[in-house]
Design an enzyme around this catalytic site. Structure first.
Site, PDB file in Angstrom:
ATOM      1  N   PHE A  77      -3.109 -13.539  10.906  1.00 18.36           N
ATOM      2  CA  PHE A  77      -2.525 -12.309  11.442  1.00 18.36           C
ATOM      3  C   PHE A  77      -3.506 -11.779  12.484  1.00 18.36           C
ATOM      4  CE2 PHE A  77      -2.036  -7.591  11.093  1.00 18.36           C
ATOM      5  CZ  PHE A  77      -0.728  -7.513  11.567  1.00 18.36           C
ATOM      6  N   THR A 119     -11.370  -0.694   7.058  1.00 18.74           N
ATOM      7  CA  THR A 119     -12.605  -0.214   6.434  1.00 18.74           C
ATOM      8  C   THR A 119     -12.281   0.812   5.342  1.00 18.74           C
ATOM      9  OG1 THR A 119     -12.741   1.612   7.996  1.00 18.74           O
ATOM     10  CG2 THR A 119     -13.852  -0.438   8.642  1.00 18.74           C
ATOM     11  N   SER A 120     -13.289   1.134   4.546  1.00 16.36           N
ATOM     12  CA  SER A 120     -13.094   2.161   3.506  1.00 16.36           C
ATOM     13  C   SER A 120     -12.679   3.484   4.140  1.00 16.36           C
ATOM     14  CB  SER A 120     -14.393   2.357   2.711  1.00 16.36           C
ATOM     15  OG  SER A 120     -14.712   1.174   2.027  1.00 16.36           O
ATOM     16  N   ILE A 179     -30.117  -6.252 -11.562  1.00 17.48           N
ATOM     17  CA  ILE A 179     -30.369  -6.762 -12.917  1.00 17.48           C
ATOM     18  C   ILE A 179     -31.094  -8.103 -12.859  1.00 17.48           C
ATOM     19  CG2 ILE A 179     -29.178  -7.738 -14.952  1.00 17.48           C
ATOM     20  CD1 ILE A 179     -27.106  -5.436 -14.604  1.00 17.48           C
ATOM     21  N   GLY A 239      -8.479  -2.200  16.343  1.00 14.89           N
ATOM     22  CA  GLY A 239      -8.790  -2.745  15.007  1.00 14.89           C
ATOM     23  C   GLY A 239      -8.434  -1.652  14.034  1.00 14.89           C
ATOM     24  N   GLU A 271      -9.762  -6.007   6.893  1.00 13.57           N
ATOM     25  CA  GLU A 271      -8.414  -5.481   6.636  1.00 13.57           C
ATOM     26  C   GLU A 271      -8.400  -3.979   6.385  1.00 13.57           C
ATOM     27  OE1 GLU A 271      -5.896  -9.139   4.896  1.00 13.57           O
ATOM     28  OE2 GLU A 271      -4.904  -7.208   4.862  1.00 13.57           O
ATOM     29  N   LEU A 312      -4.525  -8.981  14.943  1.00 11.76           N
ATOM     30  CA  LEU A 312      -4.396  -7.593  15.386  1.00 11.76           C
ATOM     31  C   LEU A 312      -5.640  -7.170  16.171  1.00 11.76           C
ATOM     32  CD1 LEU A 312      -3.145  -4.680  15.252  1.00 11.76           C
ATOM     33  CD2 LEU A 312      -4.319  -4.410  13.067  1.00 11.76           C
ATOM     34  N   ARG A 350     -32.467 -13.233 -20.197  1.00 12.71           N
ATOM     35  CA  ARG A 350     -33.766 -12.894 -19.597  1.00 12.71           C
ATOM     36  C   ARG A 350     -34.588 -12.017 -20.550  1.00 12.71           C
ATOM     37  NH1 ARG A 350     -37.902 -13.965 -16.102  1.00 12.71           N
ATOM     38  NH2 ARG A 350     -38.586 -12.101 -14.976  1.00 12.71           N
TER      39      ARG A 350
HETATM   40  N1  CAA Z   1       4.908   1.850   6.751  1.00 10.32           N
HETATM   41  C1  CAA Z   1       5.897   2.183   7.617  1.00 10.32           C
HETATM   42  N2  CAA Z   1       5.682   3.050   8.644  1.00 10.32           N
HETATM   43  C2  CAA Z   1       4.456   3.575   8.787  1.00 10.32           C
HETATM   44  C3  CAA Z   1       3.399   3.278   7.913  1.00 10.32           C
HETATM   45  C4  CAA Z   1       3.668   2.372   6.843  1.00 10.32           C
HETATM   46  N3  CAA Z   1       2.708   2.045   5.970  1.00 10.32           N
HETATM   47  N4  CAA Z   1       2.302   3.948   8.297  1.00 10.32           N
HETATM   48  C5  CAA Z   1       2.666   4.674   9.379  1.00 10.32           C
HETATM   49  N5  CAA Z   1       3.961   4.435   9.671  1.00 10.32           N
HETATM   50  C6  CAA Z   1       4.734   5.034  10.748  1.00 10.32           C
HETATM   51  C7  CAA Z   1       4.695   6.551  10.661  1.00 10.32           C
HETATM   52  O1  CAA Z   1       5.741   7.040   9.832  1.00 10.32           O
HETATM   53  C8  CAA Z   1       4.903   6.974  12.095  1.00 10.32           C
HETATM   54  O2  CAA Z   1       6.273   6.898  12.413  1.00 10.32           O
HETATM   55  P1  CAA Z   1       6.934   7.947  13.469  1.00 10.32           P
HETATM   56  O3  CAA Z   1       6.246   7.720  14.772  1.00 10.32           O
HETATM   57  O4  CAA Z   1       8.373   7.532  13.486  1.00 10.32           O
HETATM   58  O5  CAA Z   1       6.680   9.284  12.895  1.00 10.32           O
HETATM   59  C9  CAA Z   1       4.197   5.879  12.866  1.00 10.32           C
HETATM   60  O6  CAA Z   1       4.134   4.715  12.008  1.00 10.32           O
HETATM   61  C10 CAA Z   1       2.812   6.264  13.257  1.00 10.32           C
HETATM   62  O7  CAA Z   1       2.120   6.601  12.081  1.00 10.32           O
HETATM   63  P2  CAA Z   1       0.770   7.434  12.114  1.00 10.32           P
HETATM   64  O8  CAA Z   1       0.981   8.694  12.892  1.00 10.32           O
HETATM   65  O9  CAA Z   1       0.230   7.534  10.740  1.00 10.32           O
HETATM   66  O10 CAA Z   1      -0.103   6.503  12.997  1.00 10.32           O
HETATM   67  P3  CAA Z   1      -1.570   6.687  13.347  1.00 10.32           P
HETATM   68  O11 CAA Z   1      -1.753   6.253  14.742  1.00 10.32           O
HETATM   69  O12 CAA Z   1      -2.085   8.035  12.970  1.00 10.32           O
HETATM   70  O13 CAA Z   1      -2.204   5.579  12.344  1.00 10.32           O
HETATM   71  C11 CAA Z   1      -3.910   4.549  11.100  1.00 10.32           C
HETATM   72  C12 CAA Z   1      -3.519   5.588  12.129  1.00 10.32           C
HETATM   73  C13 CAA Z   1      -3.228   4.839   9.789  1.00 10.32           C
HETATM   74  C14 CAA Z   1      -5.415   4.666  10.937  1.00 10.32           C
HETATM   75  C15 CAA Z   1      -3.492   3.150  11.582  1.00 10.32           C
HETATM   76  O14 CAA Z   1      -3.909   2.919  12.917  1.00 10.32           O
HETATM   77  C16 CAA Z   1      -4.083   2.080  10.688  1.00 10.32           C
HETATM   78  O15 CAA Z   1      -3.610   1.801   9.606  1.00 10.32           O
HETATM   79  N6  CAA Z   1      -5.183   1.437  11.145  1.00 10.32           N
HETATM   80  C17 CAA Z   1      -5.883   0.451  10.362  1.00 10.32           C
HETATM   81  C18 CAA Z   1      -5.520  -0.911  10.761  1.00 10.32           C
HETATM   82  C19 CAA Z   1      -6.331  -1.913  10.000  1.00 10.32           C
HETATM   83  O16 CAA Z   1      -6.310  -1.946   8.786  1.00 10.32           O
HETATM   84  N7  CAA Z   1      -7.043  -2.772  10.745  1.00 10.32           N
HETATM   85  C20 CAA Z   1      -7.836  -3.788  10.174  1.00 10.32           C
HETATM   86  C21 CAA Z   1      -7.771  -5.036  10.943  1.00 10.32           C
HETATM   87  S1  CAA Z   1      -6.542  -6.158  10.418  1.00 10.32           S
HETATM   88  C22 CAA Z   1      -7.395  -7.463   9.766  1.00 10.32           C
HETATM   89  O17 CAA Z   1      -8.520  -7.306   9.397  1.00 10.32           O
HETATM   90  C23 CAA Z   1      -6.624  -8.747   9.718  1.00 10.32           C
HETATM   91  C24 CAA Z   1      -7.424  -9.919   9.214  1.00 10.32           C
HETATM   92  O18 CAA Z   1      -7.715 -10.866   9.936  1.00 10.32           O
HETATM   93  C25 CAA Z   1      -7.738  -9.994   7.806  1.00 10.32           C
END
Ligand code: CAA
Length: 385
Positions: free
Chosen positions: A125, A367-368, A339, A133, A365, A127, A270
């Site tokens: 995946f 951060t905290s 330990i 990120g 996936e 992103l 130990r």
């Molecule tokens: N399910 C469905 N819809 C969702 C949702 C969910 N879980 N979360 C948000 N939405 C919708 C909201 O309802 C909103 O809809 P409307 O515009 O219609 O109102 C829209 O999406 C926007 O939502 P937010 O206003 O909450 O969006 P935001 O910009 O404030 O989000 C955030 C901020 C929550 C921090 C988001 O950017 C986020 O989750 N970021 C983290 C991403 C992440 O985890 N990245 C890690 C990298 S991936 C990775 O590591 C892959 C790998 O290789 C392992």
């Protein structure tokens, strides 16, 4: 409320534990050192159908598509032995194969899902970018329509499985929606001209898992490879990550469990000041704290899986599970090293690897800090149910 696993789930746990101990454990340290997954284990994993856990049998999967708890059990047991393998299978299943199963068209399932479920092809995946990120909406990799195709340009970084994947879910910018970017997810075959793998990362932990930079130069993707709808990419990404977080939480439960078991064993063996160190309260308290943290994380993880399988809203609980489980794994690995004293710093003991692996889980996936944001957003917007 029933806290017991079914007979089938108990059997799955036993079989996966035996598999992981027999095949993964003997090569885990070497794989960590070489930064490569063992090819023999890869073949065994395919035979066990661990790449098709969340997929129904009609597409070559194990038929556990509506039993996320079983997916957790498998991921936990693999994670108890080696985080590199639990992140590899976990990412493949939860944020690549399962989204195609859940949101893909029948043609996409025939073309991509069957090979993913059988493990013939590994999935990733994609992103994260240099400027995106945590800020998932910050994606700059662009997709521009040209007839029946889309042309992708840009690059991704830190893609788990990136260098070994043959099928990618790529989050791309396809336009601007008022003030917000319009994102779309494309299924990309890595044989497509213009695609290449860039830098392979040399990481602190989960070292055998592949984390790579991916480069897209005029990569032409047919319109029919769009997952979901054009412009739905952000919400789809959020939903994909909701499910992915359950998988990360499960691997953390396994890792925390491993740290706890190693600590109990060492504390009983130990001897210092004329008695096993497990007789000292300082050690007992650390073991108690570890056990409570790991069990709490397990319950929260299983609850997220339960809600998911019941078709209920589980995003809040999966973010809580990912947060609590990764911090439990970190605490357990930290205390396990403490330990073990000097031996906890040596590669001869697995707790040194657990410590490095645990730190990864607090970051990848989401951060905290991001999990706390997601939890707070949900509570502040939706309130309590
Ligand atoms: N399910 C469905 N819809 C969702 C949702 C969910 N879980 N979360 C948000 N939405 C919708 C909201 O309802 C909103 O809809 P409307 O515009 O219609 O109102 C829209 O999406 C926007 O939502 P937010 O206003 O909450 O969006 P935001 O910009 O404030 O989000 C955030 C901020 C929550 C921090 C988001 O950017 C986020 O989750 N970021 C983290 C991403 C992440 O985890 N990245 C890690 C990298 S991936 C990775 O590591 C892959 C790998 O290789 C392992």
């Amino acid at each position: 409320m029933d806290f017991l696993l079914t007979d089938q789930q108990m059997m799955l746990k036993k079989i996966t534990r035996e598999f992981a101990e027999e095949y993964i454990a003997p090569v885990a340290e070497e794989s960590d050192e070489n930064q490569e997954l063992d090819p023999t284990v890869m073949e065994k994993m395919k035979e066990m159908n661990y790449f098709g856990t969340c997929i129904s049998e009609e597409y070559g999967g194990a038929g556990l598509h509506d039993d996320t708890l079983s997916f957790c059990i498998i991921t936990e047991e693999i994670g108890r032995i080696d985080t590199s393998w639990s992140i590899t299978t976990g990412v493949h299943c939860s944020v690549c194969a399962y989204p195609i199963y859940k949101f893909g068209t029948e043609e996409q399932k025939q073309q991509f899902l069957i090979d993913l479920a059988k493990g013939n092809k590994i999935g990733a995946f994609c992103l994260t970018e240099a400027n995106a990120g945590s800020d998932a909406a910050g994606v700059q990799l662009s997709a521009v329509k040209d007839g029946d195709e889309w042309i992708l340009n840009g690059s991704k970084i830190f893609a788990t499985n990136g260098g070994i994947a043959k099928t990618l879910l790529v989050v791309a910018k396809t336009g601007e929606k008022e003030t917000r970017k319009e994102l779309t997810i494309f299924i990309v075959d890595t044989e497509t001209p213009g695609y290449s793998v860039g830098v392979k990362e040399d990481k602190l932990g989960a070292r055998a898992s592949n984390t790579s930079e991916l480069v897209f130069q005029d990569v032409r993707v047919p319109q029919e490879n769009i997952l979901g709808k054009i412009g739905d990419g952000f919400k789809l990404t959020m939903q994909i990550l909701d499910f992915g977080r359950i998988s990360i939480a499960a691997q953390c439960v396994g890792l925390g469990q491993a740290a706890l078991e190693a600590s109990v064993k060492y504390a009983n063996e130990r001897v210092q000041f004329g008695r096993p160190i497990g007789r000292f309260q300082g050690i007992q308290w650390m073991i108690s704290n570890m056990a409570c943290a790991v069990e709490s994380a397990r319950l929260l993880t299983y609850k997220a899986a339960y809600l998911c399988d019941k078709g209920m809203d589980y995003g809040l609980t999966s973010a809580m599970a990912k947060l609590v489980a990764s911090e439990a794994a970190m605490q357990a690995a930290h205390d396990a090293c403490q330990i073990h004293g000097g031996y906890g710093l040596m590669k001869a003991y697995p707790v040194e690897r657990y410590f490095r692996d645990a730190k990864m889980t607090e970051i990848y996936e989401g951060t905290s800090e991001i999990q706390r944001l997601v939890i707070a957003h949900q509570l502040l917007r939706k309130g309590f149910k």
